[in-house]
Design an enzyme around this catalytic site. Structure first.
Site, PDB file in Angstrom:
ATOM      1  N   GLU A   1       6.756  30.486 -14.863  1.00 14.86           N
ATOM      2  CA  GLU A   1       6.948  31.894 -15.268  1.00 14.86           C
ATOM      3  C   GLU A   1       5.786  32.809 -14.869  1.00 14.86           C
ATOM      4  O   GLU A   1       5.253  33.569 -15.662  1.00 14.86           O
ATOM      5  CB  GLU A   1       7.146  31.942 -16.795  1.00 14.86           C
TER       6      GLU A   1
ATOM      7  N   GLU B   1      16.362  24.173 -17.862  1.00 16.06           N
ATOM      8  CA  GLU B   1      16.287  24.393 -19.308  1.00 16.06           C
ATOM      9  C   GLU B   1      17.591  25.021 -19.832  1.00 16.06           C
ATOM     10  O   GLU B   1      17.594  26.009 -20.539  1.00 16.06           O
ATOM     11  CB  GLU B   1      15.093  25.288 -19.648  1.00 16.06           C
TER      12      GLU B   1
HETATM   13  O1  G3I Z   1       3.935  21.570 -33.701  1.00 14.55           O
HETATM   14  C1  G3I Z   1       3.656  22.741 -34.485  1.00 14.55           C
HETATM   15  C2  G3I Z   1       3.758  22.405 -35.959  1.00 14.55           C
HETATM   16  O2  G3I Z   1       2.753  21.461 -36.310  1.00 14.55           O
HETATM   17  C3  G3I Z   1       3.584  23.689 -36.783  1.00 14.55           C
HETATM   18  O3  G3I Z   1       3.796  23.403 -38.152  1.00 14.55           O
HETATM   19  C4  G3I Z   1       4.589  24.731 -36.326  1.00 14.55           C
HETATM   20  C5  G3I Z   1       4.377  26.015 -37.095  1.00 14.55           C
HETATM   21  O4  G3I Z   1       4.622  27.106 -36.312  1.00 14.55           O
HETATM   22  O5  G3I Z   1       4.430  24.981 -34.897  1.00 14.55           O
HETATM   23  C6  G3I Z   1       4.668  23.805 -34.138  1.00 14.55           C
HETATM   24  O6  G3I Z   1       4.492  24.111 -32.773  1.00 14.55           O
HETATM   25  C7  G3I Z   1       5.589  24.849 -32.222  1.00 14.55           C
HETATM   26  C8  G3I Z   1       6.173  24.028 -31.054  1.00 14.55           C
HETATM   27  O7  G3I Z   1       7.206  24.771 -30.384  1.00 14.55           O
HETATM   28  C9  G3I Z   1       6.771  22.723 -31.550  1.00 14.55           C
HETATM   29  O8  G3I Z   1       7.828  22.993 -32.402  1.00 14.55           O
HETATM   30  C10 G3I Z   1       5.025  26.148 -31.680  1.00 14.55           C
HETATM   31  O9  G3I Z   1       4.626  26.957 -32.775  1.00 14.55           O
HETATM   32  C11 G3I Z   1       6.121  26.873 -30.905  1.00 14.55           C
HETATM   33  O10 G3I Z   1       5.582  28.014 -30.262  1.00 14.55           O
HETATM   34  C12 G3I Z   1       6.677  25.955 -29.802  1.00 14.55           C
HETATM   35  O11 G3I Z   1       7.750  26.644 -29.188  1.00 14.55           O
HETATM   36  C13 G3I Z   1       8.113  26.101 -27.896  1.00 14.55           C
HETATM   37  C14 G3I Z   1       7.969  27.235 -26.869  1.00 14.55           C
HETATM   38  O12 G3I Z   1       8.418  26.776 -25.586  1.00 14.55           O
HETATM   39  C15 G3I Z   1       6.538  27.655 -26.729  1.00 14.55           C
HETATM   40  O13 G3I Z   1       5.799  26.528 -26.243  1.00 14.55           O
HETATM   41  C16 G3I Z   1       9.571  25.644 -27.960  1.00 14.55           C
HETATM   42  O14 G3I Z   1       9.680  24.502 -28.804  1.00 14.55           O
HETATM   43  C17 G3I Z   1      10.054  25.286 -26.555  1.00 14.55           C
HETATM   44  O15 G3I Z   1      11.454  25.019 -26.562  1.00 14.55           O
HETATM   45  C18 G3I Z   1       9.816  26.447 -25.598  1.00 14.55           C
HETATM   46  O16 G3I Z   1      10.184  26.045 -24.324  1.00 14.55           O
HETATM   47  C19 G3I Z   1       9.919  27.013 -23.280  1.00 14.55           C
HETATM   48  C20 G3I Z   1       9.557  26.248 -22.023  1.00 14.55           C
HETATM   49  O17 G3I Z   1       8.437  25.447 -22.288  1.00 14.55           O
HETATM   50  C21 G3I Z   1       9.310  27.217 -20.872  1.00 14.55           C
HETATM   51  N1  G3I Z   1      10.506  28.064 -20.655  1.00 14.55           N
HETATM   52  C22 G3I Z   1      10.905  28.814 -21.845  1.00 14.55           C
HETATM   53  C23 G3I Z   1      11.187  27.846 -22.981  1.00 14.55           C
HETATM   54  C24 G3I Z   1      11.650  28.602 -24.199  1.00 14.55           C
HETATM   55  O18 G3I Z   1      10.617  29.414 -24.676  1.00 14.55           O
END
Ligand code: G3I
Length: 378
Positions: free
Chosen positions: A161, A266
């Site tokens: 991205e 995705e």
């Molecule tokens: O693991 C922590 C947990 O310990 C904590 O309690 C919780 C509280 O907020 O957060 C958890 O981490 C989260 C993580 O997902 C695991 O669930 C992060 O906050 C959250 O930001 C993260 O979101 C991910 C997002 O990317 C940002 O990294 C999504 O699961 C994931 O599906 C999403 O995937 C992205 C691709 O990597 C790139 N393309 C877009 C796609 C959607 O955004």
């Protein structure tokens, strides 16, 4: 009642042995079999899943898919949270699971503007971070992470991205501190770290004309400099009515003559009302909950199930038609309960974007996808 730690322990033994829970193994047709003459079919695995919280979901992954992508466990923030701290436990289990099940293993991702710890971009107190220091940090991270799985991870989302919808380079800290060539540096470092791994550029909203032009230019530039790039990842975070089937077709026409593999990396189809962000996947953008934005808390009505099934069928017919250019289709999650869409762009909604429901049962959309495949000679 088995506590979570014990469950994780038993499950991780099963996972490391590549054991598939028989109860799920033969229940329904497998997506990987249905499309074996067309393209690989995969899914994103979450960190809790690979650590053993959902053994039945992992069994379904082994039964249905022949390629896997880590949803979060190989992102810089999770795997390299501090300069001298690496968390490889989940990543090691992820790669072991893929190897035990003979899967094509994808690494996601090495360089992204999001989920990168603040220390990466921090200079010392006296002066802002300079280009050379950030390049060294990027190279060291890629060498440590991609190098650890050299010859085991088959393909990497090297840069994620980096281009805005209008085609401009995203003004990320990578771009601002290193310059526009941070992308080619990332690809060079990745190739040095693992010469055998395929290397990809991955993005969303790639049907938009500005993005098409910029991504084509990027790929052509990398190739003109003999910098290895094997594929372009089309993320596929779409909806019931966007992008149009014509716009999806256009992506295959536009990117199909670049001489690189195309992959849908995705895929998910949100069924919830748009709060005004009009799709995309920029995790930094959010919307507040308001009346009408979460209409299916108590279940998905039959008519919406049908619309989702028909939409997936129409999209898969296009994928099969372009199977000669399409190497892989990866769903962004095993089941609806895992989906990031339950919390983006609005926190705390109930979405139904995937092929398996919260109880891991195949949905109407699963059946409609299976029924679309026809053998395509590659
Ligand atoms: O693991 C922590 C947990 O310990 C904590 O309690 C919780 C509280 O907020 O957060 C958890 O981490 C989260 C993580 O997902 C695991 O669930 C992060 O906050 C959250 O930001 C993260 O979101 C991910 C997002 O990317 C940002 O990294 C999504 O699961 C994931 O599906 C999403 O995937 C992205 C691709 O990597 C790139 N393309 C877009 C796609 C959607 O955004």
């Amino acid at each position: 009642m088995i506590d979570r730690v014990t469950k994780r322990c038993f499950a991780s033994i099963a996972v490391s042995l590549g054991v598939v829970i028989p109860s799920l193994a033969a229940e329904h047709a497998a997506l990987k079999e249905a499309f074996k003459d067309n393209f690989r079919v995969g899914t994103a695995i979450s960190t809790p899943q690979i650590l053993g919280d959902e053994p039945a979901a992992l069994a379904l992954v082994a039964q249905q898919f022949n390629t896997i992508t880590p949803e979060n466990l190989l992102k810089w923030q999770e795997v390299h949270p501090q300069p001298d701290e690496f968390n490889f436990d989940a990543a090691d289990r992820f790669v072991e699971f893929g190897e035990k099940n003979g899967m094509f293993i994808v690494g996601h991702n090495l360089v992204w503007h999001s989920q990168t710890p603040a220390w990466v971009f921090k200079g010392d107190s006296a002066k802002p971070l300079d280009r050379e220091t950030l390049l060294k940090r990027m190279q060291s991270h890629i060498q440590s992470v991609a190098g650890r799985f050299k010859g085991r991870i088959n393909g990497w989302d090297v840069v994620n991205e980096a281009i805005e919808d209008d085609g401009a380079l995203r003004k990320s800290k990578w771009q601002q501190i290193i310059g526009d060539d941070f992308i080619e540096k990332a690809f060079q470092f990745a190739h040095e770290a693992d010469p055998k791994a395929e290397l990809y550029y991955n993005d969303y909203n790639e049907w938009k004309p500005g993005k098409i032009k910029a991504i084509k230019k990027l790929v052509q530039k990398l190739k003109s400099k003999n910098i290895r790039i094997e594929g372009v990842g089309l993320q596929g975070h779409w909806g019931l009515d966007y992008p149009s089937t014509q716009e999806i077709e256009s992506m295959f026409a536009e990117y199909g003559d670049l001489g690189v593999k195309l992959m849908v990396t995705e895929l998910d189809l949100t069924v919830l009302p748009d709060p005004g962000l009009r799709g995309g996947a920029d995790v930094a953008r959010r919307a507040e909950m308001r009346k009408g934005l979460d209409p299916y808390r108590d279940g998905l009505p039959e008519d919406v199930q049908r619309r989702l099934a028909e939409r997936y069928a129409a999209i898969f017919r296009i994928f099969v038609k372009h199977a000669n250019k399409l190497d892989r289709v990866t769903f962004w999650g095993v089941h609806d309960g895992q989906s990031w869409h339950n919390n983006w762009p609005v926190r705390g909604r109930t979405d139904y974007p995937l092929l398996f429901d919260r109880q891991l049962h195949p949905k109407m959309a699963f059946d409609s996808v299976i029924q679309t495949q026809t053998p395509v000679r590659k």
